[in-house]
Design an enzyme around this catalytic site. Structure first.
Site, PDB file in Angstrom:
ATOM      1  N   GLU A  56       0.691 -11.290  17.786  1.00  0.00           N
ATOM      2  CA  GLU A  56       1.758 -11.307  18.785  1.00  0.00           C
ATOM      3  C   GLU A  56       1.431 -12.249  19.943  1.00  0.00           C
ATOM      4  OE1 GLU A  56       1.530  -6.997  17.153  1.00  0.00           O
ATOM      5  OE2 GLU A  56       0.203  -8.728  17.464  1.00  0.00           O
ATOM      6  N   ARG A 192     -15.732 -13.072  -3.211  1.00  0.00           N
ATOM      7  CA  ARG A 192     -16.792 -12.480  -2.394  1.00  0.00           C
ATOM      8  C   ARG A 192     -16.504 -12.659  -0.909  1.00  0.00           C
ATOM      9  NH1 ARG A 192     -22.455 -14.438  -5.348  1.00  0.00           N
ATOM     10  NH2 ARG A 192     -22.240 -13.176  -7.251  1.00  0.00           N
ATOM     11  N   THR A 294     -23.464   0.539 -13.943  1.00  0.00           N
ATOM     12  CA  THR A 294     -22.860   0.813 -12.637  1.00  0.00           C
ATOM     13  C   THR A 294     -21.341   0.728 -12.705  1.00  0.00           C
ATOM     14  OG1 THR A 294     -24.821  -0.036 -11.497  1.00  0.00           O
ATOM     15  CG2 THR A 294     -22.779   0.070 -10.221  1.00  0.00           C
TER      16      THR A 294
END
Length: 353
Positions: A56, A192, A294
């Site tokens: 803004e 990344r 994982t």
């Protein structure tokens, strides 16, 4: 052309502007704003850098001197509810009141507790007309990381892996192997730069000794998160080079110098404990890069928001199997030379209210 359609055109411009802040404003949300007089944009801006002016402010400052008298008769469009609290900068809601802008059109409400309707309240109490919910889903999607972090109290989670066309993610002897091509590698480093952190498991860290940085893309390095419950990673590995903030998820209370320990209980839900701790550390999003074990753990627990699967056209013949998954149809597919990238979403980010 109807007023509603006009609103959507200018809100779409806010979204386009906001995306220019990707990778630079986290943990703040990306926000764009335009100021419109009689159907003409007289000012526009976006949040460019964390700690600096919000959308803004930049929008109002962008108005040419000759058009400044028109501000008091203009409509401001902003993709997210103007902030109502003092953070790194003053509240934008007060700026709008001070500039006597009579009408504000907002894409979506900010569900962050320090704002969450308070900015709109300030505007309405000042007699400003407020319109909300314009391209609301698109505006929430723009800041999916921000909203997930504040509403679900965990980082936004992106799974990523590369596999051969015959379904292998690595070699049997677990030696580093190149699967994706150089074009995709560059794209991955861009990914990344867009996340707050990047995570790998113990085996990946030990065997590959990865840097986990953005050396192939001119962006910010994410923080590193490594699951190493028994502290098996040698202190000479890149993980401990001190080049970037590094968290070690472990059952031990201390870790080698230069890293921060996230201590978890082995018998509990390690991933949930870790995500709660990362929320406390203000890590808003995380890219899970492996390894297979994982990634499979995150998939099994449905602890993910996006998955990006890179499939190279060449077979490996044998090796470590890629994660097993049964995702819904891809929301997008990209071809980069010998690689095909499949994009998946677990859920779309619906309006909070």
């Amino acid at each position: 052309m109807t007023a509603a359609l006009n609103h959507e055109i200018f809100m779409q411009r806010c979204i386009e502007l906001a995306t220019m802040g990707a990778g630079h404003v986290m943990p703040n949300p990306m926000v764009g704003a335009v100021l419109v007089y009689n159907g003409r944009i007289i000012g526009e801006g976006y949040h460019q850098q964390y700690g600096q002016a919000h959308a803004e402010v930049n929008c109002v400052n962008n108005v040419a001197d000759i058009d400044r008298p028109l501000i008091k008769s203009s409509t401001m469009y902003v993709s997210l509810e103007p902030c109502a609290h003092h953070g790194k900068t003053p509240p934008c809601a007060h700026l709008i009141v001070r500039e006597q802008i009579p009408h504000v059109v907002i894409g979506c409400v900010d569900t962050f507790s320090k704002v969450s309707g308070k900015g709109i309240e300030i505007l309405k109490n000042a007699g400003i007309q407020v319109t909300t919910g314009i391209l609301e889903n698109a505006c929430r999607e723009l800041n999916k990381r921000f909203f997930t972090f504040h509403e679900q109290k965990r980082p936004y989670i992106v799974l990523k892996w590369s596999q051969s066309v015959d379904g292998f993610i690595g070699t049997t002897d677990r030696q580093p192997v190149k699967i994706s091509n150089e074009y995709t590698d560059r794209l991955v480093h861009k990914w990344r730069s867009e996340e707050a952190a990047i995570l790998v498991g113990t085996n990946t860290a030990v065997n590959d000794n990865p840097r986990l940085n953005t050396r192939l893309w001119p962006g910010n390095n994410p923080a590193r998160v490594v699951i190493d419950l028994d502290l098996r990673i040698p202190p000479t590995h890149h993980i401990y080079d001190g080049s970037v903030k590094t968290f070690i998820v472990t059952t031990h209370g201390t870790v080698p110098c230069g890293a921060t320990a996230i201590t978890v209980e082995r018998n509990g839900n390690v991933l949930q404990q870790m995500l709660s701790a990362l929320h406390i550390h203000h890590v808003q999003s995380i890219l899970i890069e492996g390894g297979a074990f994982t990634l499979q753990e995150f998939i099994a627990l449905e602890l993910w928001d996006e998955a990006r699967i890179i499939v190279n056209e060449k077979p490996l013949g044998t090796g470590v199997s890629a994660p097993s998954w049964n995702f819904s149809p891809a929301t997008g597919i990209t071809h980069l030379a010998t690689d095909t990238i499949y994009y998946h979403r677990l859920n779309t980010l619906a309006p909070y209210f």
